[in-house]
Scaffold this motif. Structure first.
Motif, mmCIF file in Angstrom:
data_model
loop_
_atom_site.group_PDB
_atom_site.id
_atom_site.type_symbol
_atom_site.label_atom_id
_atom_site.label_comp_id
_atom_site.label_asym_id
_atom_site.label_seq_id
_atom_site.Cartn_x
_atom_site.Cartn_y
_atom_site.Cartn_z
ATOM 1 N N CYS A 44 0.830 -1.208 0.000
ATOM 2 C CA CYS A 44 0.000 0.000 0.000
ATOM 3 C C CYS A 44 0.866 1.259 0.000
ATOM 4 O O CYS A 44 2.020 1.239 0.417
ATOM 5 N N GLU A 45 0.264 2.346 -0.460
ATOM 6 C CA GLU A 45 0.889 3.648 -0.277
ATOM 7 C C GLU A 45 0.907 3.955 1.215
ATOM 8 O O GLU A 45 -0.124 3.796 1.892
ATOM 9 N N PRO A 46 2.043 4.367 1.778
ATOM 10 C CA PRO A 46 2.161 4.517 3.232
ATOM 11 C C PRO A 46 1.076 5.377 3.869
ATOM 12 O O PRO A 46 0.521 5.019 4.914
ATOM 13 N N GLY A 47 0.732 6.485 3.242
ATOM 14 C CA GLY A 47 -0.262 7.366 3.841
ATOM 15 C C GLY A 47 -1.668 6.835 3.796
ATOM 16 O O GLY A 47 -2.556 7.368 4.475
ATOM 17 N N ARG A 48 -1.913 5.751 3.026
ATOM 18 C CA ARG A 48 -3.252 5.204 2.876
ATOM 19 C C ARG A 48 -3.505 3.988 3.766
ATOM 20 O O ARG A 48 -4.624 3.498 3.834
ATOM 21 N N GLY A 95 -8.668 -4.732 -5.372
ATOM 22 C CA GLY A 95 -8.135 -4.063 -6.550
ATOM 23 C C GLY A 95 -8.727 -2.695 -6.808
ATOM 24 O O GLY A 95 -8.159 -1.915 -7.596
ATOM 25 N N ARG A 96 -9.852 -2.379 -6.179
ATOM 26 C CA ARG A 96 -10.515 -1.100 -6.405
ATOM 27 C C ARG A 96 -10.232 -0.074 -5.311
ATOM 28 O O ARG A 96 -10.722 1.054 -5.373
ATOM 29 N N LEU A 97 -9.466 -0.480 -4.305
ATOM 30 C CA LEU A 97 -9.186 0.442 -3.210
ATOM 31 C C LEU A 97 -8.065 1.407 -3.589
ATOM 32 O O LEU A 97 -6.974 0.973 -3.979
ATOM 33 N N PRO A 98 -8.288 2.709 -3.469
ATOM 34 C CA PRO A 98 -7.205 3.667 -3.737
ATOM 35 C C PRO A 98 -6.040 3.426 -2.773
ATOM 36 O O PRO A 98 -6.236 3.258 -1.572
ATOM 37 N N GLY A 99 -4.854 3.367 -3.325
ATOM 38 C CA GLY A 99 -3.663 3.201 -2.498
ATOM 39 C C GLY A 99 -3.144 1.784 -2.431
ATOM 40 O O GLY A 99 -2.046 1.556 -1.910
ATOM 41 N N VAL A 100 -3.889 0.790 -2.946
ATOM 42 C CA VAL A 100 -3.415 -0.594 -2.964
ATOM 43 C C VAL A 100 -2.581 -0.798 -4.220
ATOM 44 O O VAL A 100 -3.067 -0.639 -5.344
ATOM 45 N N ARG A 101 -1.324 -1.158 -4.034
ATOM 46 C CA ARG A 101 -0.405 -1.299 -5.167
ATOM 47 C C ARG A 101 -0.328 -2.731 -5.692
ATOM 48 O O ARG A 101 -0.169 -2.950 -6.892
ATOM 49 N N ALA A 102 -0.379 -3.705 -4.775
ATOM 50 C CA ALA A 102 -0.251 -5.102 -5.188
ATOM 51 C C ALA A 102 -0.920 -5.996 -4.145
ATOM 52 O O ALA A 102 -1.048 -5.616 -2.972
ATOM 53 N N VAL A 103 -1.351 -7.183 -4.601
ATOM 54 C CA VAL A 103 -2.053 -8.138 -3.748
ATOM 55 C C VAL A 103 -1.390 -9.508 -3.928
ATOM 56 O O VAL A 103 -1.155 -9.946 -5.063
ATOM 57 N N HIS A 104 -1.075 -10.181 -2.820
ATOM 58 C CA HIS A 104 -0.429 -11.487 -2.859
ATOM 59 C C HIS A 104 -1.207 -12.445 -1.950
ATOM 60 O O HIS A 104 -1.421 -12.144 -0.778
ATOM 61 N N SER A 105 -1.603 -13.601 -2.486
ATOM 62 C CA SER A 105 -2.393 -14.559 -1.703
ATOM 63 C C SER A 105 -1.603 -15.824 -1.396
ATOM 64 O O SER A 105 -0.813 -16.305 -2.221
ATOM 65 N N GLU A 106 -1.833 -16.359 -0.200
ATOM 66 C CA GLU A 106 -1.301 -17.653 0.220
ATOM 67 C C GLU A 106 -2.501 -18.477 0.690
ATOM 68 O O GLU A 106 -3.124 -18.143 1.695
#
Length: 328
Positions: A44-48, A95-106
């Protein structure tokens, strides 16, 4: 009721009212066998980060939200109906949240232990055995699935795992005798798992560390249960990812995380730790919104049958289960 029991009940109620301790409940082994459990890391973007954490904490499929150090900013524990819902969570929500850069699932394939089995070790083993029945392991071939009407009981017990049969009957619209019979079955089969939680600010183990590791596949069935038996280990799970093992420990201090990792390396030479992180803030834990001190302030039901991104407690009828309106 004896004077001691009255005193204990009064003290428990005070702890619960202050949000320092509470009993929750959630779906047991059937979730892993018939549905989907996963850990999701967000960049995430740090401020978000605070805003993203607060928004995701309101999602019923997201059981826990942690702000962590290390390679991901947020760590989510999720329970969903299936893999297609995990895809929807990625695309329709995360994926639609402002500030989310990448998503990783386990995706979890097996739990060797989890939080309902962990304790503070404040009483002796004999005392624990006297008050806690023996439980069976996760993932047996005879795992039951919830019957029609059980969903309402699961969600109500998540709000208060000590809720009386009379209160449960009022929430679900069942008779008290039916409620008693169903809850007894849910507990006996571990279809529902009760868990006592506490605020980390008043715990002797306030530091949470998560290790990701690789273990040879032919050694996993031996190493996993041995890891789960360590007193500091609160959760240990096999996963499908770059690594095949996730271990979460609660320890007394930040330096203790190095001691625990050294202990793991010494006792399990076939285990290779590839990543480690500390929990900086715990926004939500197993359905409960927490404040900065880890005190429970609000319950958001864990509802794995609700479609990610949908609104309303009855957005999608669960497979094989009834869909009554929930008690507010």
């Amino acid at each position: 009721m004896t004077r001691l029991a009255v005193t204990a009940a009064r003290r428990w109620e005070r702890l619960r009212t202050l949000g320092l301790a509470w009993v929750t409940a959630y779906g047991g082994s059937f979730v892993l066998r018939h549905h989907c459990v996963a850990f999701i890391g967000l960049d995430c973007e740090p401020g978000r980060v605070p805003d993203i954490a607060a928004e995701l904490a309101m999602q019923p499929q997201i059981a826990s939200v942690e702000h962590t150090s290390g390679r991901q900013d947020l760590l989510l524990s999720v329970m969903l109906d299936g893999l297609s819902d995990l895809s929807r969570l990625h695309t329709n929500v995360l994926g639609r949240l402002p500030g989310v850069r990448a998503v990783h699932s386990e995706i979890v394939t097996r739990f060797f232990t989890e939080g309902s089995r962990w304790d503070l070790r404040a009483i002796s083993r004999e005392q624990r055995d006297a008050v806690r029945p023996q439980t069976t392991s996760y993932g047996t071939d005879t795992d039951p699935v919830p019957a029609a009407g059980d969903r309402e009981l699961l969600l109500a017990l998540g709000a208060d795992g000590r809720m009386s049969y009379g209160e449960l009957a009022r929430c679900t619209g069942m008779s008290e005798s039916t409620t008693r019979r169903r809850v007894s079955r849910l507990l006996a089969t571990r279809t529902v798992v009760p868990r006592c939680e506490l605020a980390h600010s008043c715990s002797p183990y306030p530091v949470f560390v998560t290790y990701r590791a690789n273990v040879p596949s032919d050694a996993l069935a031996r190493v996993g249960p041995a890891l789960a038996a360590l007193p500091e280990v609160r959760m240990c799970a096999a996963t499908t990812s770059q690594h095949n093992l996730v271990v979460n420990g609660w320890v007394r201090s930040i330096p203790d995380t190095l001691r625990l990792e050294s202990q793991l390396a010494e006792r399990f030479p076939e285990l290779s730790v590839v990543d480690r992180s500390l929990t900086l803030a715990n926004t939500k834990r197993m359905g409960w919104i927490l404040d900065g001190a880890g005190r429970a302030v609000r319950h958001v039901p864990i509802d794995l049958w609700q479609e990610p991104g949908a609104t309303g407690a009855t957005a999608r009828p669960p497979r094989g289960l009834s869909n009554k309106r929930l008690c507010p």
